[in-house]
Design a protein around this motif. Structure first.
Motif, short mmCIF file in Angstrom:
data_model
loop_
_atom_site.label_atom_id
_atom_site.label_comp_id
_atom_site.label_asym_id
_atom_site.label_seq_id
_atom_site.Cartn_x
_atom_site.Cartn_y
_atom_site.Cartn_z
N ASP A 39 11.89 -2.00 1.55
CA ASP A 39 13.58 -1.34 0.46
C ASP A 39 13.42 -0.30 0.73
O ASP A 39 13.13 0.44 0.59
N ASN B 48 14.86 6.87 -1.38
CA ASN B 48 13.25 6.52 -1.36
C ASN B 48 12.99 5.09 -0.83
O ASN B 48 13.75 3.99 -0.49
N LYS C 284 9.94 1.73 -0.86
CA LYS C 284 10.00 1.00 -1.47
C LYS C 284 9.14 0.03 -0.61
O LYS C 284 9.46 -1.14 -0.08
N TYR C 285 7.77 -0.25 -0.99
CA TYR C 285 7.46 -1.63 -0.24
C TYR C 285 6.11 -2.44 -1.11
O TYR C 285 5.87 -1.69 -2.29
N VAL D 133 1.89 -2.20 -4.24
CA VAL D 133 3.41 -1.70 -4.21
C VAL D 133 3.08 -0.42 -3.73
O VAL D 133 2.28 0.76 -4.32
N SER D 134 4.38 0.15 -3.57
CA SER D 134 4.48 1.82 -3.21
C SER D 134 5.77 1.98 -3.39
O SER D 134 6.68 1.45 -2.38
N SER D 135 6.42 3.58 -4.18
CA SER D 135 7.91 4.54 -3.66
C SER D 135 7.45 5.65 -2.96
O SER D 135 6.68 6.24 -3.43
N GLU E 10 9.89 8.78 -1.22
CA GLU E 10 10.60 9.60 -1.66
C GLU E 10 10.68 9.98 -0.14
O GLU E 10 10.47 10.75 0.59
N ASP F 225 4.15 4.81 6.71
CA ASP F 225 3.86 4.55 4.55
C ASP F 225 3.47 3.09 5.85
O ASP F 225 2.27 1.97 4.73
N ARG G 251 9.66 -0.71 -10.14
CA ARG G 251 10.72 -0.41 -9.20
C ARG G 251 10.70 -0.02 -8.11
O ARG G 251 11.61 0.09 -7.85
N CYS G 252 9.93 -0.93 -7.56
CA CYS G 252 9.93 -1.38 -6.55
C CYS G 252 10.60 -3.34 -6.45
O CYS G 252 10.11 -3.72 -5.39
#
Length: 338
Positions: free
Chosen positions: A16, A21, A23-24, A31-33, A35, A52, A326-327
């Motif tokens: 995303d 941000n 997002k994965y 998952v990861s976010s 910035e 990433d 969050r993601c």
């Protein structure tokens, strides 16, 4: 990791791409976010994505959704979508991965070439991806209708759902703003001066300065909804994101500073802003109507009004875990692809 269903051997990575941000989420539960100020570094996107992607070496398929095309570094959405598609393809190629696929508001995944030609269907489609997945996943509970409430750092999405589908004909940001299902209010970057025109100080209203001296990050930090991080200086004034500086930024909204506004007083000012944000979200929900369950997503659910407790709530953070919620759009595209 989170309490997700077992993944198949083929691993899909959902991405995303927002304006602030990246997002994965993959189908193994990772998952990861990250910035990433796209508006400041649009030509660095491919390099950031490649870096990433290294955290997801098992992925064999990459699917993408976006809102980053709205960043003001791009002249229009067409330029933004085409730039992002090109940068994603470059990153995937550098990793030796197959060509990415892009989610559109027709509910389908498409090639990069198709996305380049149908930019208005690909632009700002991440809300649709999440709503599409939620409508499927919770179809029995939403058979009589419901509302997805996704409150992020920049916007609040209010998406009517029913019978296993998205129950609104709106597709573009303009259409959603017109019907009230997109509220440009979030728990991070929203300027305080966009929410209130005055703050009560010692029993009298004082007009706020129409400058981005403070944002909702400061409000939520002071009220305990967001952790302090003194190493983060990506605040309105470039000073640390900690309680002292957040209080100083709030004080500046009415022409004061830390010399006259202590921390407890700053918290009282912040609560006024927070209450107004909740009121605006409540009014938007009421305007859409409906009495079905609320499916709550995003990391700023403290902005959800407290006076709608009569409606059943389905919490994505509780169902999937805080990190996945969050993601959520990245998670959604990873799990929607056939």
């Amino acid at each position: 990791m989170s309490n997700l269903p077992p993944a198949s051997d083929a691993v899909t990575l959902g991405v995303d791409i927002g304006g602030a941000n990246l997002k994965y989420a993959d189908t193994q539960g990772h998952v990861s976010s990250v910035e990433f100020p796209l508006w400041m570094r649009p030509d660095d996107l491919a390099g950031q994505l490649k870096s990433d992607f290294a955290a997801y070496p098992d992925s064999s398929r990459v699917v993408v959704t976006m809102t980053g095309e709205l960043a003001d570094c791009f002249l229009d959405r067409c330029v933004g979508v085409q730039h992002i598609v090109d940068q994603v393809c470059r990153a995937a190629k550098q990793c030796g991965w197959s060509s990415p696929e892009f989610y559109a508001v027709d509910g389908q995944f498409h090639s990069a070439a198709w996305a380049m030609e149908h930019v208005d269907l690909v632009a700002a489609a991440n809300w649709h991806a999440l709503a599409h997945w939620v409508a499927r996943r919770f179809a029995p509970q939403l058979s009589g209708g419901g509302l997805l409430v996704d409150i992020g750092s920049t916007t609040t999405d209010l998406i009517p759902l029913g019978d296993g589908r998205i129950a609104t004909p709106s597709r573009t940001d303009f259409e959603r703003l017109s019907e009230g299902s997109l509220v440009y209010l979030g728990g991070g970057r929203t300027p305080v001066c966009a929410l209130v025109d005055h703050l009560d100080w010692q029993g009298r209203p004082v007009a706020v300065m129409r400058e981005v001296f403070a944002t909702m990050d400061d409000v939520r930090l002071l009220l305990g909804y967001q952790p302090s991080d003194a190493s983060d200086c990506r605040s309105a004034d470039g000073k640390p994101r900690d309680a002292f500086h957040a209080a100083n930024r709030i004080a500046r909204m009415i022409g004061l500073d830390h010399r006259t506004v202590d921390l407890e007083t700053a918290k009282r000012l912040a609560k006024q802003v927070h209450d107004q944000a909740r009121t605006l979200v409540a009014e938007a929900i009421a305007a859409l109507g409906g009495h079905g369950p609320l499916v709550v997503s995003g990391h700023c659910s403290d902005l959800l009004p407290t006076d709608i407790d009569s409606r059943q709530r389905i919490s994505l953070p509780a169902t999937l875990g805080e990190a996945v919620s969050r993601c959520a759009p990245a998670f959604a595209v990873a799990h929607l692809v056939g």
